[in-house]
Motif scaffolding. Sequence first.
Motif, short mmCIF file in Angstrom:
data_model
loop_
_atom_site.label_atom_id
_atom_site.label_comp_id
_atom_site.label_asym_id
_atom_site.label_seq_id
_atom_site.Cartn_x
_atom_site.Cartn_y
_atom_site.Cartn_z
N TYR A 177 0.75 -1.39 0.08
CA TYR A 177 0.04 -0.10 0.09
C TYR A 177 0.86 1.15 0.07
O TYR A 177 0.46 2.18 -0.50
CB TYR A 177 -1.13 0.08 1.38
N ALA A 228 -7.68 4.01 -6.23
CA ALA A 228 -7.64 2.69 -7.02
C ALA A 228 -6.15 2.23 -7.27
O ALA A 228 -5.95 1.15 -7.27
CB ALA A 228 -8.35 3.04 -8.26
N TYR A 241 -4.86 0.72 -4.21
CA TYR A 241 -5.18 -0.69 -3.92
C TYR A 241 -4.74 -1.69 -5.19
O TYR A 241 -4.38 -2.91 -4.97
CB TYR A 241 -6.77 -0.73 -3.94
N VAL A 250 -3.37 -4.55 -2.77
CA VAL A 250 -3.91 -5.73 -2.72
C VAL A 250 -3.10 -7.14 -3.13
O VAL A 250 -2.90 -8.03 -2.51
CB VAL A 250 -5.29 -5.75 -3.32
N VAL A 268 -8.73 -9.39 -1.30
CA VAL A 268 -9.62 -8.30 -1.70
C VAL A 268 -10.53 -8.30 -0.51
O VAL A 268 -10.79 -6.95 0.14
CB VAL A 268 -10.58 -8.58 -2.81
N LEU A 284 -9.41 -4.60 0.94
CA LEU A 284 -10.08 -3.48 0.21
C LEU A 284 -11.44 -3.37 0.69
O LEU A 284 -11.65 -2.32 1.21
CB LEU A 284 -10.17 -4.08 -1.30
N LEU A 328 -13.64 0.60 2.14
CA LEU A 328 -14.50 1.46 1.02
C LEU A 328 -15.41 2.44 1.87
O LEU A 328 -15.43 3.67 1.40
CB LEU A 328 -15.49 0.49 0.45
N ASP A 379 -12.96 5.05 2.92
CA ASP A 379 -12.43 5.87 1.64
C ASP A 379 -13.51 6.95 1.22
O ASP A 379 -12.93 7.99 0.50
CB ASP A 379 -12.08 5.11 0.82
#
Length: 201
Positions: free
Chosen positions: A111, A146, A149, A153, A168, A172, A176, A179
Amino acid sequence: MSALTSAATPRPGAVLADLLPASSAARARVRDVALVVGGAALTGTAAQLSVPIPGSPVPVTGQTFAALLVGAGLGASRGFLALALYAVAGMAGVPWFADASAGAGMPSLGYVFGMMLAAAAVGALARRGGDRGALRTAGTMAVGMAVTYAIGVPYLALATGMSAGEAVAAGLVPFLVGDAVKAALAMGALPAAWKLAGRRG
């Protein structure tokens, strides 16, 4: 028009950092070095705002938000260098990754690498006006997240032996909602900064 006046006036192709005056090339270099170091320090400080996620080795932190703001505020080159400094210093032992950690063996390191590229992407979009309106800022932040990730990921999966679906789910999906909140904050903060700069100019 004086150098100070022209530096303080928003113009096409500028990012917020360009509004800081520099009366000579040497002073501009000093300014840019200070901005890069400051951007790295801001990201390291924001990384300490950390909330663990059950079942995930990646906590929710403020570092992604800081990294994207650094990219938007400094532009692609300075933003990338700030995040590269953050990454290299952290891997070398500066304890400013999440939870005051450091080193190169963490599964979340992908990351950090992703944020380097995200800062550059966001900075490039900001030079095209991607941070001067609420909707454009939301789109710019979405691109940066985006990119983060897209690197983070797969790295998480490789570092932990997770499947793609597990990575994921762990690296991820839990982030969300956070984010979306970060994007909303940026939608207010960046256009407001430009409006304030315009009034002062």
